[in-house]
Motif scaffolding. Structure first.
Motif, PDB file in Angstrom:
ATOM      1  N   PRO A  20      55.706  51.108  63.868  1.00  0.00           N
ATOM      2  CA  PRO A  20      54.499  50.748  64.624  1.00  0.00           C
ATOM      3  C   PRO A  20      53.547  51.934  64.735  1.00  0.00           C
ATOM      4  O   PRO A  20      53.965  53.077  64.847  1.00  0.00           O
ATOM      5  N   VAL A  21      52.259  51.647  64.719  1.00  0.00           N
ATOM      6  CA  VAL A  21      51.243  52.698  64.704  1.00  0.00           C
ATOM      7  C   VAL A  21      51.312  53.584  65.947  1.00  0.00           C
ATOM      8  O   VAL A  21      51.294  54.803  65.828  1.00  0.00           O
ATOM      9  N   PRO A  22      51.419  53.056  67.171  1.00  0.00           N
ATOM     10  CA  PRO A  22      51.477  53.951  68.327  1.00  0.00           C
ATOM     11  C   PRO A  22      52.710  54.865  68.305  1.00  0.00           C
ATOM     12  O   PRO A  22      52.633  56.027  68.680  1.00  0.00           O
ATOM     13  N   MET A  23      53.835  54.343  67.833  1.00  0.00           N
ATOM     14  CA  MET A  23      55.043  55.157  67.789  1.00  0.00           C
ATOM     15  C   MET A  23      54.894  56.275  66.769  1.00  0.00           C
ATOM     16  O   MET A  23      55.315  57.409  67.018  1.00  0.00           O
ATOM     17  N   ARG A  24      54.280  55.999  65.631  1.00  0.00           N
ATOM     18  CA  ARG A  24      54.056  57.020  64.605  1.00  0.00           C
ATOM     19  C   ARG A  24      53.091  58.084  65.114  1.00  0.00           C
ATOM     20  O   ARG A  24      53.258  59.264  64.854  1.00  0.00           O
ATOM     21  N   PHE A  25      52.078  57.669  65.870  1.00  0.00           N
ATOM     22  CA  PHE A  25      51.121  58.615  66.430  1.00  0.00           C
ATOM     23  C   PHE A  25      51.807  59.552  67.419  1.00  0.00           C
ATOM     24  O   PHE A  25      51.574  60.762  67.412  1.00  0.00           O
ATOM     25  N   ILE A  26      52.656  59.008  68.270  1.00  0.00           N
ATOM     26  CA  ILE A  26      53.387  59.832  69.247  1.00  0.00           C
ATOM     27  C   ILE A  26      54.324  60.786  68.531  1.00  0.00           C
ATOM     28  O   ILE A  26      54.439  61.961  68.906  1.00  0.00           O
ATOM     29  N   GLN A  27      54.980  60.315  67.475  1.00  0.00           N
ATOM     30  CA  GLN A  27      55.884  61.164  66.704  1.00  0.00           C
ATOM     31  C   GLN A  27      55.114  62.328  66.067  1.00  0.00           C
ATOM     32  O   GLN A  27      55.554  63.478  66.122  1.00  0.00           O
ATOM     33  N   LYS A  28      53.947  62.049  65.487  1.00  0.00           N
ATOM     34  CA  LYS A  28      53.129  63.107  64.892  1.00  0.00           C
ATOM     35  C   LYS A  28      52.652  64.092  65.955  1.00  0.00           C
ATOM     36  O   LYS A  28      52.622  65.300  65.734  1.00  0.00           O
ATOM     37  N   LEU A  29      52.265  63.574  67.101  1.00  0.00           N
ATOM     38  CA  LEU A  29      51.780  64.417  68.183  1.00  0.00           C
ATOM     39  C   LEU A  29      52.875  65.360  68.681  1.00  0.00           C
ATOM     40  O   LEU A  29      52.643  66.560  68.861  1.00  0.00           O
ATOM     41  N   VAL A  30      54.066  64.829  68.879  1.00  0.00           N
ATOM     42  CA  VAL A  30      55.183  65.646  69.366  1.00  0.00           C
ATOM     43  C   VAL A  30      55.582  66.691  68.320  1.00  0.00           C
ATOM     44  O   VAL A  30      55.805  67.860  68.655  1.00  0.00           O
ATOM     45  N   LEU A  31      55.670  66.286  67.059  1.00  0.00           N
ATOM     46  CA  LEU A  31      56.042  67.242  66.013  1.00  0.00           C
ATOM     47  C   LEU A  31      54.990  68.337  65.859  1.00  0.00           C
ATOM     48  O   LEU A  31      55.331  69.509  65.650  1.00  0.00           O
ATOM     49  N   PHE A  67      63.064  82.582  62.068  1.00  0.00           N
ATOM     50  CA  PHE A  67      63.618  81.237  62.254  1.00  0.00           C
ATOM     51  C   PHE A  67      62.609  80.334  62.959  1.00  0.00           C
ATOM     52  O   PHE A  67      62.376  79.196  62.543  1.00  0.00           O
ATOM     53  N   MET A  68      61.984  80.841  64.020  1.00  0.00           N
ATOM     54  CA  MET A  68      61.003  80.027  64.757  1.00  0.00           C
ATOM     55  C   MET A  68      59.791  79.693  63.892  1.00  0.00           C
ATOM     56  O   MET A  68      59.276  78.573  63.954  1.00  0.00           O
ATOM     57  N   LEU A  69      59.337  80.641  63.096  1.00  0.00           N
ATOM     58  CA  LEU A  69      58.193  80.373  62.223  1.00  0.00           C
ATOM     59  C   LEU A  69      58.525  79.321  61.168  1.00  0.00           C
ATOM     60  O   LEU A  69      57.725  78.418  60.895  1.00  0.00           O
ATOM     61  N   ILE A  70      59.709  79.405  60.590  1.00  0.00           N
ATOM     62  CA  ILE A  70      60.101  78.429  59.558  1.00  0.00           C
ATOM     63  C   ILE A  70      60.261  77.042  60.164  1.00  0.00           C
ATOM     64  O   ILE A  70      59.770  76.049  59.608  1.00  0.00           O
ATOM     65  N   VAL A  71      60.916  76.948  61.315  1.00  0.00           N
ATOM     66  CA  VAL A  71      61.098  75.644  61.963  1.00  0.00           C
ATOM     67  C   VAL A  71      59.741  75.074  62.393  1.00  0.00           C
ATOM     68  O   VAL A  71      59.481  73.870  62.239  1.00  0.00           O
ATOM     69  N   GLY A  72      58.869  75.922  62.903  1.00  0.00           N
ATOM     70  CA  GLY A  72      57.538  75.462  63.299  1.00  0.00           C
ATOM     71  C   GLY A  72      56.732  74.940  62.127  1.00  0.00           C
ATOM     72  O   GLY A  72      56.079  73.896  62.219  1.00  0.00           O
ATOM     73  N   LEU A  73      56.778  75.649  61.005  1.00  0.00           N
ATOM     74  CA  LEU A  73      56.065  75.179  59.813  1.00  0.00           C
ATOM     75  C   LEU A  73      56.655  73.877  59.288  1.00  0.00           C
ATOM     76  O   LEU A  73      55.911  72.994  58.844  1.00  0.00           O
ATOM     77  N   CYS A  74      57.970  73.755  59.338  1.00  0.00           N
ATOM     78  CA  CYS A  74      58.598  72.502  58.890  1.00  0.00           C
ATOM     79  C   CYS A  74      58.175  71.336  59.768  1.00  0.00           C
ATOM     80  O   CYS A  74      57.882  70.239  59.261  1.00  0.00           O
ATOM     81  N   CYS A  75      58.125  71.546  61.078  1.00  0.00           N
ATOM     82  CA  CYS A  75      57.690  70.471  61.973  1.00  0.00           C
ATOM     83  C   CYS A  75      56.246  70.067  61.703  1.00  0.00           C
ATOM     84  O   CYS A  75      55.922  68.878  61.681  1.00  0.00           O
ATOM     85  N   MET A  76      55.382  71.047  61.467  1.00  0.00           N
ATOM     86  CA  MET A  76      53.986  70.711  61.194  1.00  0.00           C
ATOM     87  C   MET A  76      53.817  70.009  59.850  1.00  0.00           C
ATOM     88  O   MET A  76      52.994  69.112  59.712  1.00  0.00           O
TER      89      MET A  76
END
Length: 81
Positions: A20-31, A67-76
């Motif tokens: 669903p579109v709202p759920m995908r938007f929330i997922q993108k926002l959180v990531l 580690f934090m930089l790599i995980v952050g880039l992966c999330c984005m």
């Protein structure tokens, strides 16, 4: 009524329910938020100086910030796809 392997291999894309579109938007926002936070925290570790020159602590800070930089880039990157 025999089922042929080629029939099993075919997958109809209409059978899969889209996210669903709202759920995908929330997922993108959180990531995106987690990715930016981890990236800033990776740099922020070096701004807050607690120990001046302890080689062991500097090595831990380096590993943790990378580690934090790599995980952050992966999330984005996951949020963009």
């Amino acid at each position: 009524m025999d089922i042929v392997m080629s029939q099993l291999a075919k997958q109809d894309p209409r059978c899969q329910a889209p996210t669903p579109v709202p759920m995908r938007f929330i997922q993108k926002l959180v990531l995106s938020f987690v990715g930016c936070s981890m990236g800033m925290a990776g740099f922020g570790i070096w701004l807050v100086s607690s120990v001046a020159g302890d080689p062991g602590m500097l090595l831990i800070k380096l590993g943790l910030s990378i580690f934090m930089l790599i995980v952050g880039l992966c999330c984005m990157l996951i949020a963009r796809s």
